[in-house]
Motif scaffolding. Structure first.
Motif, short mmCIF file in Angstrom:
data_model
loop_
_atom_site.label_atom_id
_atom_site.label_comp_id
_atom_site.label_asym_id
_atom_site.label_seq_id
_atom_site.Cartn_x
_atom_site.Cartn_y
_atom_site.Cartn_z
N LEU A 1 0.81 -1.22 0.00
CA LEU A 1 0.00 0.00 0.00
C LEU A 1 0.84 1.27 0.00
O LEU A 1 0.31 2.38 -0.09
N TYR A 2 2.16 1.12 0.13
CA TYR A 2 3.02 2.30 0.22
C TYR A 2 2.92 3.19 -1.01
O TYR A 2 2.94 4.42 -0.90
N GLY A 3 2.82 2.57 -2.17
CA GLY A 3 2.76 3.36 -3.40
C GLY A 3 1.56 4.29 -3.42
O GLY A 3 1.69 5.48 -3.76
N GLN A 4 0.39 3.79 -3.04
CA GLN A 4 -0.82 4.62 -3.01
C GLN A 4 -0.68 5.76 -2.00
O GLN A 4 -1.09 6.90 -2.27
N LEU A 5 -0.11 5.45 -0.85
CA LEU A 5 0.06 6.47 0.17
C LEU A 5 1.02 7.57 -0.30
O LEU A 5 0.74 8.76 -0.15
N LEU A 6 2.15 7.17 -0.86
CA LEU A 6 3.13 8.15 -1.31
C LEU A 6 2.59 9.00 -2.46
O LEU A 6 2.78 10.23 -2.48
N ARG A 7 1.91 8.37 -3.39
CA ARG A 7 1.32 9.14 -4.51
C ARG A 7 0.27 10.13 -3.98
O ARG A 7 0.07 11.20 -4.57
N GLY A 8 -0.40 9.76 -2.91
CA GLY A 8 -1.44 10.62 -2.35
C GLY A 8 -0.92 11.73 -1.46
O GLY A 8 -1.70 12.53 -0.94
N GLY A 9 0.40 11.77 -1.23
CA GLY A 9 0.97 12.85 -0.44
C GLY A 9 1.21 12.51 1.02
O GLY A 9 1.59 13.38 1.81
N VAL A 10 1.00 11.25 1.40
CA VAL A 10 1.26 10.82 2.78
C VAL A 10 2.76 10.53 2.92
O VAL A 10 3.36 9.89 2.07
N ARG A 11 3.36 11.02 4.01
CA ARG A 11 4.78 10.81 4.26
C ARG A 11 4.98 9.60 5.16
O ARG A 11 4.29 9.45 6.18
N LEU A 12 5.91 8.73 4.77
CA LEU A 12 6.16 7.49 5.50
C LEU A 12 7.55 7.52 6.13
O LEU A 12 8.54 7.81 5.46
N PHE A 13 7.62 7.18 7.42
CA PHE A 13 8.88 7.14 8.15
C PHE A 13 9.05 5.74 8.72
O PHE A 13 8.16 5.23 9.42
N LEU A 14 10.19 5.11 8.42
CA LEU A 14 10.43 3.73 8.83
C LEU A 14 11.34 3.70 10.05
O LEU A 14 12.48 4.17 10.02
N TYR A 15 10.82 3.14 11.14
CA TYR A 15 11.52 3.14 12.43
C TYR A 15 12.70 2.19 12.38
O TYR A 15 12.60 1.07 11.87
N GLN A 16 13.84 2.61 12.98
CA GLN A 16 15.10 1.89 12.85
C GLN A 16 15.53 1.23 14.16
O GLN A 16 15.24 1.72 15.25
#
Length: 410
Positions: free
Chosen positions: A308-323
């Motif tokens: 689902l990341y592609g739809q979120l990123l195209r829609g303007g949602v910012r994703l941060f991956l915890y390390q």
């Protein structure tokens, strides 16, 4: 040349078998990768935030982001209990932390405190059965491995809640299970509550305990609420009653957002409505940010989420991956006014399957603290860009597509 006609039914069957074989091979590959990854994983390192208290109406809210801190205060409350303890968890390990909770509860019962405990049998299949022997003074009602589906056909959900209420004075709720791993290696969020909201937490436990009457265990006396708490509300998913308000709570809050939405979730597999609500918020100018684990403890959930990341990123949602650690929190804060903390993930199991519990808080002071925690967690995360995401290998994209049919199952 004559061509032999193959029956349509046989073509369909062969196609389904081929797809199933590819899916099975993909799942097997992921589990192999996950096994090696866990075997070689370095000790968790992540920024810690000391517990801090603030007020919300007639209640005090203390937020915890480190397991040892919340466990110390929970055990302290158990040891100071004078009348009654309600304790409910999803996972309860038999390690040092689990033993400490068990011993504290037994000692409380021995000094005359009424102690009621519940845990989920399915979630603890790997724990020795002997661990759950508490003696005659502790009243135990585990959530059954297999419910009475013939009598209660809607009661198939797991009990994923984590809550504790002591003496009508203090309550705890959030994402922390009970175990040594969670004490130091997992980043989670829990809340300690005092004041008016404690009655609601107590009522939530009593309602669950009394939902399935037992011939050998007493029901717990119930009473009407003394004070209506306007600043904190409790939302409970109850599969037995087909009640799932936590999903509606999220959708309503996201729809109202005007400035920012900050969400932290361990397992993020939203349905179409939730996905659409987040994208629409981003498209109307809301700063929508999600913190998700780079690698969670469930690799299949990770890959289903990644689809689902592609739809979120195209829609303007910012994703941060915890390390460098597993982030297991289930929290959100919106517009400096609204926050939620609880046990529900953004997936089908939590939002329309399991017993879950979340608090909804309307308090700028709590929202401010949640935003500070989000900022610190963001400093331990890396942002996933559209360029990086679209440049991933073709085989990875294929594997994500192959696993798509499993998304509704989680």
């Amino acid at each position: 040349m004559r061509f032999r006609r193959i029956p349509v039914r046989k073509i369909v069957r062969r196609t389904l078998l081929a797809v199933g074989a590819v899916q099975g091979a993909t799942l097997a590959g992921l589990y192999l990768v996950d096994h090696r990854r866990k075997k070689n994983r370095a000790p968790a390192v992540f920024p810690r935030v000391p517990p801090r208290s603030t007020t919300a109406g007639g209640s005090e809210v203390t937020l915890y982001t480190y397991g040892e801190d919340v466990y110390a205060d929970m055990l302290g409350a158990i040891r100071q209990a004078k009348r009654q303890i309600f304790f409910e968890t999803y996972i309860w390990k038999s390690d040092a932390v689990g033993q400490a909770f068990k011993q504290a509860l037994i000692e409380a019962a021995d000094r005359g405190v009424e102690v009621y405990v519940s845990w989920d049998e399915f979630a603890n299949l790997v724990v020795p059965r002997s661990f759950y022997r508490f003696g005659p003074k502790v009243m135990c009602k585990p959530h059954p491995l297999v419910g009475n589906w013939l009598r209660f056909p809607r009661s198939s959900g797991r009990n994923h809640r984590k809550l504790m209420v002591v003496d009508d004075d203090v309550a705890f709720v959030g994402g922390y299970n009970v175990g040594s791993l969670y004490a130091t290696d997992w980043r989670d969020t829990h809340a300690r509550l005092t004041g008016d909201i404690v009655w609601d937490m107590r009522n939530a436990f009593i309602d669950y305990w009394n939902l399935y009457p037992s011939k050998t265990l007493p029901t717990i006396a119930d009473s009407g609420i003394r004070v209506w708490q306007p600043n904190i509300r409790l939302y409970r998913n109850v599969p037995r009653n087909m009640i799932y308000p936590i999903r509606a709570m999220y959708l309503e809050a996201i729809d109202r957002a005007a400035h920012h939405i900050y969400m932290t979730h361990a397992y993020f597999i939203p349905d179409e409505d939730m996905l659409r609500a987040l994208v629409l918020a981003a498209q109307r100018g809301v700063d929508v940010r999600l913190i998700l684990p780079e690698e969670s403890n469930h690799i299949v959930a990770d890959w289903l989420s990644r689809g689902l990341y592609g739809q979120l990123l195209r829609g303007g949602v910012r994703l941060f991956l915890y390390q460098h650690a597993m982030v297991h929190a289930k929290t959100a804060t919106i517009d400096g006014q609204w926050s939620t903390i609880g046990t529900a993930n953004i997936d089908r199991l939590s939002l329309s399957g399991n017993y879950e519990i979340n608090i909804e808080v309307f308090a700028p002071e709590v929202a401010r603290q949640m935003e500070e925690i989000f900022a610190i967690d963001s400093s331990n995360s890396r942002e996933l860009t559209s360029e990086e995401w679209h440049g991933r290998p073709v085989m990875v994209k294929f594997s994500e597509a192959v696993l798509t049919p499993f998304r509704p199952l989680l």
